[in-house]
Write a protein that holds these residues in place. Structure first.
Motif, mmCIF file in Angstrom:
data_model
loop_
_atom_site.group_PDB
_atom_site.id
_atom_site.type_symbol
_atom_site.label_atom_id
_atom_site.label_comp_id
_atom_site.label_asym_id
_atom_site.label_seq_id
_atom_site.Cartn_x
_atom_site.Cartn_y
_atom_site.Cartn_z
ATOM 1 N N SER A 299 79.731 -39.652 32.598
ATOM 2 C CA SER A 299 80.360 -40.191 33.807
ATOM 3 C C SER A 299 81.673 -40.892 33.506
ATOM 4 N N ALA A 300 81.791 -41.440 32.285
ATOM 5 C CA ALA A 300 82.988 -42.195 31.909
ATOM 6 C C ALA A 300 83.857 -41.423 30.937
ATOM 7 N N ALA A 301 83.879 -40.108 31.064
ATOM 8 C CA ALA A 301 84.601 -39.274 30.096
ATOM 9 C C ALA A 301 86.108 -39.445 30.177
ATOM 10 N N GLY A 302 86.606 -40.063 31.240
ATOM 11 C CA GLY A 302 88.045 -40.305 31.325
ATOM 12 C C GLY A 302 88.692 -39.506 32.428
ATOM 13 N N PRO A 303 89.964 -39.807 32.707
ATOM 14 C CA PRO A 303 90.643 -39.165 33.833
ATOM 15 C C PRO A 303 91.070 -37.730 33.582
ATOM 16 N N ASP A 304 91.173 -37.347 32.301
ATOM 17 C CA ASP A 304 91.610 -35.971 32.038
ATOM 18 C C ASP A 304 90.559 -34.988 32.547
ATOM 19 N N PRO A 305 90.932 -34.060 33.432
ATOM 20 C CA PRO A 305 89.930 -33.189 34.049
ATOM 21 C C PRO A 305 89.257 -32.240 33.073
ATOM 22 N N VAL A 306 89.956 -31.768 32.046
ATOM 23 C CA VAL A 306 89.352 -30.847 31.085
ATOM 24 C C VAL A 306 88.313 -31.578 30.242
ATOM 25 N N THR A 307 88.629 -32.787 29.814
ATOM 26 C CA THR A 307 87.671 -33.581 29.039
ATOM 27 C C THR A 307 86.428 -33.885 29.868
ATOM 28 N N ALA A 308 86.630 -34.339 31.096
ATOM 29 C CA ALA A 308 85.500 -34.666 31.971
ATOM 30 C C ALA A 308 84.632 -33.444 32.202
ATOM 31 N N ARG A 309 85.272 -32.305 32.406
ATOM 32 C CA ARG A 309 84.520 -31.067 32.659
ATOM 33 C C ARG A 309 83.766 -30.631 31.407
ATOM 34 N N THR A 310 84.372 -30.791 30.237
ATOM 35 C CA THR A 310 83.699 -30.411 28.994
ATOM 36 C C THR A 310 82.414 -31.193 28.806
ATOM 37 N N TYR A 311 82.503 -32.506 28.941
ATOM 38 C CA TYR A 311 81.310 -33.340 28.802
ATOM 39 C C TYR A 311 80.255 -32.980 29.854
ATOM 40 N N ARG A 312 80.711 -32.732 31.074
ATOM 41 C CA ARG A 312 79.767 -32.386 32.143
ATOM 42 C C ARG A 312 79.091 -31.058 31.861
ATOM 43 N N HIS A 313 79.872 -30.061 31.437
ATOM 44 C CA HIS A 313 79.282 -28.753 31.132
ATOM 45 C C HIS A 313 78.268 -28.850 29.997
ATOM 46 N N LEU A 314 78.599 -29.604 28.960
ATOM 47 C CA LEU A 314 77.675 -29.755 27.830
ATOM 48 C C LEU A 314 76.388 -30.438 28.268
#
Length: 260
Positions: free
Chosen positions: A76-91
């Motif tokens: 949830s706190a992966a950061g504002p960068d959308p690719v980073t947030a999406r990577t953590y969410r997908h994993l």
């Protein structure tokens, strides 16, 4: 892994990112390293889905599930960068899916801020649909149609939906939907062993046992060597189809007095 066609150099770069992520599955830093690689590549949701789903599966197979490496708070706190947030969410969501944690997956998505939920990428929405389908929640069926309209023939996304339809035993026309999806594009070539496995399960539920056996035998022939867990799942499905067919073929004798 079936990556989108964007040139051999791009495909190689994504494969290298996945290889780096899966080289040391016990290293808790690999999810962050993968996120950095995908940011550098500017990966889209399809590419992220391909790499992250396979990386999460490989980590689980090695005994180091993503669920033990990153917490929901980190996702949830992966950061504002959308690719980073999406990577953590997908994993993270992929790992929940592989462990059949449907309720936890559903609750995680529900607690996201409304602005995030409304902008979820197609693969994340497919994973949310899986969580509903796996609980036989009928609202998941409407999500299936929405996701398919955007995903097109993206195999990884369609596999998530297949998994949900296969798991949800009490969905309206669930077996028919499962069969249609598992035999439609891009699975209509009959060369994907997991799609054939799902189709065999649908055929069993529909009472089409001989066709189910044909499908599962084809899946066993196509399954790459070495994946013992998936092989065991296919063998169990074959045993279920055979047993159900044998039961259905037994003569049904009526006992007791004459029917009134």
């Amino acid at each position: 892994m079936n990556l989108p066609t964007r040139g051999p150099g791009r495909i190689l770069a994504l494969l290298e990112a996945q290889a780096r992520a899966t080289a040391w599955p016990a290293d808790p830093s690999w999810p962050a390293r993968l996120a950095e690689d995908l940011v550098e590549l500017g990966a889209d949701w399809r590419e992220s889905a391909q790499v992250c789903a396979d990386a999460a599966w490989a980590a689980r197979a090695a005994g180091h599930s993503v669920l033990g490496l990153i917490s929901p708070e980190q996702v949830s706190a992966a950061g504002p960068d959308p690719v980073t947030a999406r990577t953590y969410r997908h994993l993270y969501l992929s790992a929940l899916r592989y462990d059949f944690h449907c309720r936890a997956l559903q609750e995680f998505v529900k607690q996201l801020p409304a602005s995030v939920r409304s902008s979820l990428d197609c693969y994340s929405r497919a994973l949310y649909a899986f969580s509903l389908l796996g609980q036989s929640r009928h609202e998941g069926l409407a999500l299936v149609d929405e996701v398919l309209a955007e995903a097109g023939d993206h195999a990884k996304t369609r596999h998530v939906l297949l998994h949900g339809l296969w798991l949800g035993q009490d969905l309206d026309r669930g077996a028919e939907r499962l069969l249609a999806l598992s035999t439609g594009p891009p699975f209509d070539t009959g060369t994907d062993p997991i799609a054939l496995f799902r189709a065999a399960g649908a055929l069993r539920r529909l009472g089409r046992h001989d066709e189910g056996l044909t499908a599962i035998d084809r899946a066993l022939d196509l399954l790459p060597p070495g994946d013992l867990t998936v092989h065991a799942d296919l063998v169990r499905e074959r045993s279920l189809i055979s047993a159900t067919r044998d039961i259905d073929r037994r003569p049904h004798t009526r006992t007791g007095g004459a029917a009134s």
